[in-house]
Design a protein around this motif. Sequence first.
Motif, PDB file in Angstrom:
ATOM      1  N   ALA A   1      33.341  46.419  -1.254  1.00 21.55           N
ATOM      2  CA  ALA A   1      31.901  46.634  -1.462  1.00 21.55           C
ATOM      3  C   ALA A   1      31.054  45.380  -1.346  1.00 21.55           C
ATOM      4  CB  ALA A   1      31.678  47.263  -2.845  1.00 21.55           C
ATOM      5  N   GLY A   2      31.687  44.222  -1.156  1.00 19.67           N
ATOM      6  CA  GLY A   2      30.914  42.987  -1.064  1.00 19.67           C
ATOM      7  C   GLY A   2      30.251  42.828   0.289  1.00 19.67           C
ATOM      8  N   PRO A   3      29.058  42.259   0.320  1.00 21.61           N
ATOM      9  CA  PRO A   3      28.360  42.068   1.595  1.00 21.61           C
ATOM     10  C   PRO A   3      28.923  40.885   2.363  1.00 21.61           C
ATOM     11  CG  PRO A   3      27.050  41.183  -0.183  1.00 21.61           C
ATOM     12  CD  PRO A   3      28.252  41.817  -0.826  1.00 21.61           C
ATOM     13  N   GLU A   4      28.950  40.999   3.667  1.00 21.30           N
ATOM     14  CA  GLU A   4      29.339  39.873   4.514  1.00 21.30           C
ATOM     15  C   GLU A   4      28.175  38.897   4.660  1.00 21.30           C
ATOM     16  OE1 GLU A   4      32.198  38.991   5.809  1.00 21.30           O
ATOM     17  OE2 GLU A   4      33.173  40.663   4.796  1.00 21.30           O
ATOM     18  N   ALA A   5      27.025  39.433   5.048  1.00 23.67           N
ATOM     19  CA  ALA A   5      25.814  38.628   5.175  1.00 23.67           C
ATOM     20  C   ALA A   5      24.707  39.390   4.460  1.00 23.67           C
ATOM     21  CB  ALA A   5      25.455  38.418   6.645  1.00 23.67           C
ATOM     22  N   PRO A   6      24.489  39.106   3.168  1.00 27.72           N
ATOM     23  CA  PRO A   6      23.640  39.976   2.354  1.00 27.72           C
ATOM     24  C   PRO A   6      22.152  39.870   2.625  1.00 27.72           C
ATOM     25  CG  PRO A   6      24.344  38.093   1.087  1.00 27.72           C
ATOM     26  CD  PRO A   6      25.052  38.001   2.402  1.00 27.72           C
ATOM     27  N   ALA A   7      21.723  39.007   3.518  1.00 27.74           N
ATOM     28  CA  ALA A   7      20.278  38.903   3.761  1.00 27.74           C
ATOM     29  C   ALA A   7      19.976  38.915   5.252  1.00 27.74           C
ATOM     30  CB  ALA A   7      19.729  37.631   3.124  1.00 27.74           C
ATOM     31  N   ASP A   8      19.338  39.949   5.728  1.00 29.30           N
ATOM     32  CA  ASP A   8      18.736  39.977   7.058  1.00 29.30           C
ATOM     33  C   ASP A   8      17.313  40.478   6.858  1.00 29.30           C
ATOM     34  OD1 ASP A   8      18.787  42.746   6.802  1.00 29.30           O
ATOM     35  OD2 ASP A   8      20.677  42.940   7.890  1.00 29.30           O
ATOM     36  N   ARG A   9      16.651  40.843   7.914  1.00 30.43           N
ATOM     37  CA  ARG A   9      15.236  41.197   7.766  1.00 30.43           C
ATOM     38  C   ARG A   9      15.051  42.476   6.949  1.00 30.43           C
ATOM     39  NH1 ARG A   9      13.626  45.126  11.309  1.00 30.43           N
ATOM     40  NH2 ARG A   9      15.124  45.766  12.912  1.00 30.43           N
ATOM     41  N   ARG A  10      16.114  43.293   6.814  1.00 33.54           N
ATOM     42  CA  ARG A  10      16.002  44.514   6.009  1.00 33.54           C
ATOM     43  C   ARG A  10      16.533  44.337   4.598  1.00 33.54           C
ATOM     44  NH1 ARG A  10      18.593  49.500   8.705  1.00 33.54           N
ATOM     45  NH2 ARG A  10      20.413  48.148   8.604  1.00 33.54           N
ATOM     46  N   THR A  11      16.981  43.144   4.242  1.00 34.84           N
ATOM     47  CA  THR A  11      17.559  42.895   2.926  1.00 34.84           C
ATOM     48  C   THR A  11      16.869  41.702   2.286  1.00 34.84           C
ATOM     49  OG1 THR A  11      19.711  43.685   3.680  1.00 34.84           O
ATOM     50  CG2 THR A  11      19.668  42.402   1.649  1.00 34.84           C
ATOM     51  N   ARG A  12      16.466  41.860   1.052  1.00 31.76           N
ATOM     52  CA  ARG A  12      15.880  40.753   0.299  1.00 31.76           C
ATOM     53  C   ARG A  12      16.734  40.483  -0.930  1.00 31.76           C
ATOM     54  NH1 ARG A  12       9.540  39.610   0.164  1.00 31.76           N
ATOM     55  NH2 ARG A  12       9.235  39.527   2.428  1.00 31.76           N
ATOM     56  N   LEU A  13      17.164  39.244  -1.066  1.00 35.10           N
ATOM     57  CA  LEU A  13      17.883  38.822  -2.260  1.00 35.10           C
ATOM     58  C   LEU A  13      16.903  38.199  -3.238  1.00 35.10           C
ATOM     59  CD1 LEU A  13      21.188  37.158  -0.999  1.00 35.10           C
ATOM     60  CD2 LEU A  13      20.891  39.411  -2.027  1.00 35.10           C
ATOM     61  N   VAL A  14      17.008  38.603  -4.492  1.00 36.13           N
ATOM     62  CA  VAL A  14      16.161  38.085  -5.559  1.00 36.13           C
ATOM     63  C   VAL A  14      17.077  37.665  -6.706  1.00 36.13           C
ATOM     64  CG1 VAL A  14      14.243  38.598  -7.126  1.00 36.13           C
ATOM     65  CG2 VAL A  14      14.349  39.719  -4.882  1.00 36.13           C
ATOM     66  N   ALA A  15      16.821  36.515  -7.297  1.00 35.00           N
ATOM     67  CA  ALA A  15      17.640  36.011  -8.403  1.00 35.00           C
ATOM     68  C   ALA A  15      16.800  35.872  -9.665  1.00 35.00           C
ATOM     69  CB  ALA A  15      18.273  34.664  -8.045  1.00 35.00           C
ATOM     70  N   ASN A  16      17.468  35.983 -10.804  1.00 30.68           N
ATOM     71  CA  ASN A  16      16.748  35.940 -12.082  1.00 30.68           C
ATOM     72  C   ASN A  16      16.411  34.531 -12.556  1.00 30.68           C
ATOM     73  OD1 ASN A  16      19.356  35.182 -12.636  1.00 30.68           O
ATOM     74  ND2 ASN A  16      19.639  36.560 -14.370  1.00 30.68           N
ATOM     75  N   SER A  17      16.995  33.509 -11.937  1.00 25.21           N
ATOM     76  CA  SER A  17      16.722  32.127 -12.348  1.00 25.21           C
ATOM     77  C   SER A  17      17.092  31.184 -11.207  1.00 25.21           C
ATOM     78  CB  SER A  17      17.532  31.758 -13.594  1.00 25.21           C
ATOM     79  OG  SER A  17      18.918  31.681 -13.298  1.00 25.21           O
ATOM     80  N   ALA A  18      16.619  29.959 -11.308  1.00 27.43           N
ATOM     81  CA  ALA A  18      16.973  28.945 -10.309  1.00 27.43           C
ATOM     82  C   ALA A  18      18.459  28.657 -10.336  1.00 27.43           C
ATOM     83  CB  ALA A  18      16.169  27.673 -10.550  1.00 27.43           C
ATOM     84  N   TRP A  19      19.059  28.698 -11.516  1.00 29.44           N
ATOM     85  CA  TRP A  19      20.500  28.431 -11.637  1.00 29.44           C
ATOM     86  C   TRP A  19      21.304  29.508 -10.900  1.00 29.44           C
ATOM     87  CZ3 TRP A  19      24.650  30.996 -14.047  1.00 29.44           C
ATOM     88  CH2 TRP A  19      25.818  30.240 -14.182  1.00 29.44           C
ATOM     89  N   THR A  20      20.950  30.772 -11.108  1.00 30.51           N
ATOM     90  CA  THR A  20      21.629  31.853 -10.401  1.00 30.51           C
ATOM     91  C   THR A  20      21.412  31.738  -8.903  1.00 30.51           C
ATOM     92  OG1 THR A  20      21.430  33.349 -12.298  1.00 30.51           O
ATOM     93  CG2 THR A  20      21.781  34.358 -10.151  1.00 30.51           C
TER      94      THR A  20
END
Length: 367
Positions: free
Chosen positions: A147-166
Amino acid sequence: MARVAVFHNTLDFQGGADAVCLHACAALAEDHDVTLFTASKTDPVTLADRFDISLEADVVQPPGATALAAGFEALGPFVGPQLAARTTLLRLLCRRRLDSFDAVVSTANELSIPGPSVQYVHFPQFRLTRTEAAETSALNRVWTRLAGPEAPADRRTRLVANSAWTADVVERLYGIRPTVCHPPVDRIDGRPWTEREHGVLVLGRIAPDKRTLEAVEVLDRLRERGYDLTGRIVGAAPPAYREYVGRVRRAAAERPYLGVETDVSRERITDLLGRYRYGLNAKPREHFGMAVAEYVAAGMLPFAPADGGQVDVLDGDRRLLFDDLDGAVDRVASAVETDLRPFLPRDRFGSERFAAAMREHVAAILK
């Protein structure tokens, strides 16, 4: 208006990640039809009430989801939370249904999913054998393949993190830096400083990773130094951690100056946040630190380890951050001695800011 699926592997830990999930549902429901997919024993509406959130979303538990949640709950004391496994199995149960939505919002970290998606990462759940920032097992390689992504960010995917550390951890694992969007924490009204209890509040899930018993040790050592501080531990007590919760209860029973309250209402939590002077978090590498942010929002003096996302929350101020338990004792003692008062902005992490950001991310991927 679009059909948006919110994917959240479980609400059973009743913590900060689950608050983010329910806030996201509420924010997106203003513009879209929202369906929450989860595998939980916890009732989402009841939990939303506890967080003071209005949940206007359909809730879908795929066939077998409740049994799956019960199984992980029973195994929890022996194998831990197993978030990657939960995500993998829930994805298997509901993948075909997710395909029919215009967009998917994962509030349970990164995963491989078709179509446009926003993936809110509290902490990466896959590829963990490649980082020293988390404890993991060899099985994580299996879940990553499934279930893990190979390349989790392309133009249809946005990654958002809860903190700078994450965000730093995600970037090291995937080579892509997510946008940081801190979780929602609104200002909490309370008593004036001079009318607050001379005590330490320990808020949050009662679990080994939260180091609740280490927080008790900090209070013990402060009292040994002559500081007449009381303490109160308040938080969710998930069945997966029942053995540890029992140890915390026994520790409190042996100390007349320490109380424990579990699974209390939101009204009770806000009352306590508004009554105590000092807030303590003992968990290093906290991914964000919802409890720490609530201490700030309530006008308390918060103390936390000097790593993880809580450094964001406390603006890197060394008067509030510590490296070990000795440092925690010293920081609280110094604050008491000097009558240090709260000084951080209380409304920095407001829920309207979070809601607007999530709506913008979803609008962007729908384009």
